[in-house]
Structures are given as C-alpha cells and as structure tokens.
Scaffold this motif. Structure first.
Motif, PDB file in Angstrom:
ATOM      1  N   LEU A  11       0.849  -1.187   0.000  1.00 28.23           N
ATOM      2  CA  LEU A  11       0.000   0.000   0.000  1.00 28.23           C
ATOM      3  C   LEU A  11       0.886   1.239   0.000  1.00 28.23           C
ATOM      4  O   LEU A  11       1.808   1.353   0.827  1.00 28.23           O
ATOM      5  N   ALA A  40      -6.158  -5.181 -12.949  1.00 26.50           N
ATOM      6  CA  ALA A  40      -7.015  -4.530 -11.968  1.00 26.50           C
ATOM      7  C   ALA A  40      -8.349  -5.272 -11.909  1.00 26.50           C
ATOM      8  O   ALA A  40      -8.726  -5.955 -12.871  1.00 26.50           O
ATOM      9  N   PRO A  88      -3.583   6.338  -8.279  1.00 25.26           N
ATOM     10  CA  PRO A  88      -4.598   5.338  -7.900  1.00 25.26           C
ATOM     11  C   PRO A  88      -4.914   4.354  -9.022  1.00 25.26           C
ATOM     12  O   PRO A  88      -5.189   3.177  -8.755  1.00 25.26           O
ATOM     13  N   ASP A  90      -2.931   2.958 -10.892  1.00 23.27           N
ATOM     14  CA  ASP A  90      -1.896   1.928 -10.962  1.00 23.27           C
ATOM     15  C   ASP A  90      -2.223   0.742 -10.054  1.00 23.27           C
ATOM     16  O   ASP A  90      -1.514  -0.270 -10.064  1.00 23.27           O
ATOM     17  N   THR A  91      -3.271   0.866  -9.273  1.00 21.09           N
ATOM     18  CA  THR A  91      -3.670  -0.215  -8.376  1.00 21.09           C
ATOM     19  C   THR A  91      -4.039  -1.461  -9.172  1.00 21.09           C
ATOM     20  O   THR A  91      -4.874  -1.412 -10.076  1.00 21.09           O
ATOM     21  N   ARG A 126       0.426  -7.645  -5.072  1.00 20.04           N
ATOM     22  CA  ARG A 126      -0.621  -6.622  -5.123  1.00 20.04           C
ATOM     23  C   ARG A 126      -0.064  -5.250  -4.812  1.00 20.04           C
ATOM     24  O   ARG A 126       0.676  -5.059  -3.837  1.00 20.04           O
ATOM     25  N   THR A 128      -1.432  -1.369  -4.170  1.00 16.84           N
ATOM     26  CA  THR A 128      -2.589  -0.517  -3.907  1.00 16.84           C
ATOM     27  C   THR A 128      -2.106   0.909  -3.701  1.00 16.84           C
ATOM     28  O   THR A 128      -1.273   1.161  -2.822  1.00 16.84           O
ATOM     29  N   VAL A 129      -2.618   1.810  -4.514  1.00 15.47           N
ATOM     30  CA  VAL A 129      -2.256   3.214  -4.407  1.00 15.47           C
ATOM     31  C   VAL A 129      -3.485   3.969  -3.900  1.00 15.47           C
ATOM     32  O   VAL A 129      -4.477   4.103  -4.622  1.00 15.47           O
ATOM     33  N   SER A 130      -3.400   4.431  -2.684  1.00 16.39           N
ATOM     34  CA  SER A 130      -4.559   5.062  -2.068  1.00 16.39           C
ATOM     35  C   SER A 130      -4.111   5.949  -0.918  1.00 16.39           C
ATOM     36  O   SER A 130      -3.119   5.659  -0.237  1.00 16.39           O
TER      37      SER A 130
END
Length: 131
Positions: A11, A40, A88, A90-91, A126, A128-130
C-alpha cells in the motif's frame, strides 16, 4: 522447481514509489525476455513493461512511460520494476513473466501476454495506491 516469484507490492500513497522484484529460481534469466503485467479488478491483464534478453531493449505502456523503469540484474537472476509517481489507477496485481528467446530474436521486447504463453509466470504481487 522452475518458478518466478514477485515481491515488493504493498500500500502506497499517491505520488509514492515502490520497487517490484521478479526473482527466478530453477533456471537462469540470461536468455529470457521478461514482461511485467498488471490486472485490476474487472479488467483484462495488460502489459506494463518488458525487457529483451539481449541488447537491453525496453518498452513501456503509455500509461506508465516516464514513471516506471524496468531493469534486470542477471547476476542476481532478478528483474525489477521501479514505480515512481504512483497513481490510484496503478492499483492492480502485478505479474512478471519470462520466455526463452533464441537468435535472431533475442532483442525483441513484447508486452503481449500471449508472447509469454510458453514461458513462466509468477503468482503476482498486489499494489494498492490510495490515500
């Protein structure tokens, strides 16, 4: 056992960086082209980047050009994907794949998953960009 193992996902906040690794075991990557792919939720797997087995040819998807960098360290039998300025969008789950190349095609760099159909795939990591 012949396998590829991805690592380095996690993350991260928008604008951050991650470095993914793709380590091979049971075979040497020297004669293999490597591709990075991502998938995705609800979307098809797409090519992100690739590097040829010789000449060091690389290619990038338009969406990551200028932000991602692929590199290979044959001594460590590992390929990396440095991801900067993450967004985001890129998630996804990121996969690496390897396919053996033979002359005169060792300078090919292909981002189509089909090209790696007869090669090896990792199980993914995984990202996650957030905020």
């Amino acid at each position: 056992q012949l396998q590829l193992v991805e690592s380095g996902g996690g993350l991260v906040q928008p604008g951050g960086s991650l470095r993914l690794s793709c380590a091979a075991s049971g075979f040497t990557l020297d004669y293999y082209a490597i591709g990075w792919f991502r998938q995705a939720p609800g979307k098809e797997r797409e090519g992100v980047s690739c590097v040829s087995s010789s000449e060091g040819r690389t290619n990038y998807a338009d969406s990551v050009e200028g932000r991602f960098t692929i590199s290979r360290d044959n001594a460590k039998n590992t390929v990396y994907l440095q991801m900067n300025s993450l967004k985001p969008e890129d998630t996804a789950v990121y996969y690496c794949a390897a396919v053996r190349q033979y002359p005169p095609f060792r300078d090919m760099c292909v981002m189509s998953p089909k090209y790696y159909g007869m090669g090896y795939w990792g199980k993914g990591t995984r990202v996650t960009v957030s905020s």
